[in-house]
Design a protein around this motif. Sequence first.
Motif: not given
Lengths: 145, 145
Positions: A13-14, A16-17, A19, A93, B113, B115, B120-121, B130, B135
């Motif tokens: 999760a860190e 892919e989602e 910062t 991702c 994910t 999206r 996306y980042r 982000d 999504r």
Amino acid sequence: MSTFFDATSLTHAELEEGTLLAPRFDALGLVTAIVQEAGSLRVLMLAHMNAEALKLTLETGDAHYWSRSRGKIWKKGESSGEVQRVVEVRVDCDQDAVLLLVEQTGRGAACHTGRKSCFYRIVDGAALRDSGEPRLFDPAEVYRS
Amino acid sequence: MSTFFDATSLTHAELEEGTLLAPRFDALGLVTAIVQEAGSLRVLMLAHMNAEALKLTLETGDAHYWSRSRGKIWKKGESSGEVQRVVEVRVDCDQDAVLLLVEQTGRGAACHTGRKSCFYRIVDGAALRDSGEPRLFDPAEVYRS
């Protein structure tokens, strides 16, 4: 030498989602870089970056790559003058690829053949068809020396 | 199984300026595929193809990839429904990368994910920001089972 966060210490999760910029370099120490022209959104080329090339790119704002054939860091445009000014860098991702949005300076040719884009041929059945991409420089002239 | 021309039997000029499709698969038997949305020209994702995945893509018009993590051919959308209809395939100068222009069907999400794009980042200094990509599906729902 790399100042990037170690991707293997992140949860899924860190990675892919989160910062944290934590590029997942492959067994050869490389991530893949897609290079897209900022204005036209045309895909100009595909290249590879090691940690140093990515660091130099982020620090200087000029695209640097790792040349797999020459085994060295390569500032895009150092021979041809076709420097790429970086407008934005994105990661995907799972952070094993980066997308560079660039302004292609010089004559506007990212490809060593003198064309804007390296993707100048269209697959047509079992053959390739030229897309008609013009040459913006003569490679025999530019890479003389 | 591959019906592609053997790139090693081509001259440099034939490889880069010729009309023979001769993909240069790497040591793992893969070429890199950049996937771009035909209408918006947004880069959706990066993937890999072995000879069979490329052949299936060209024959069926639906994007097929090689999953390095699962070690198998993967028809994009087989689990999620997010099939990619191929509008055009291009090769780059030295034929070790392909560019797919696709129509992203389903809910329009190329990324697992949910999206549209995997990119996306945005790299912002040492961190990631982000881009606000919404999504289009809930991965927990889609990849249940």
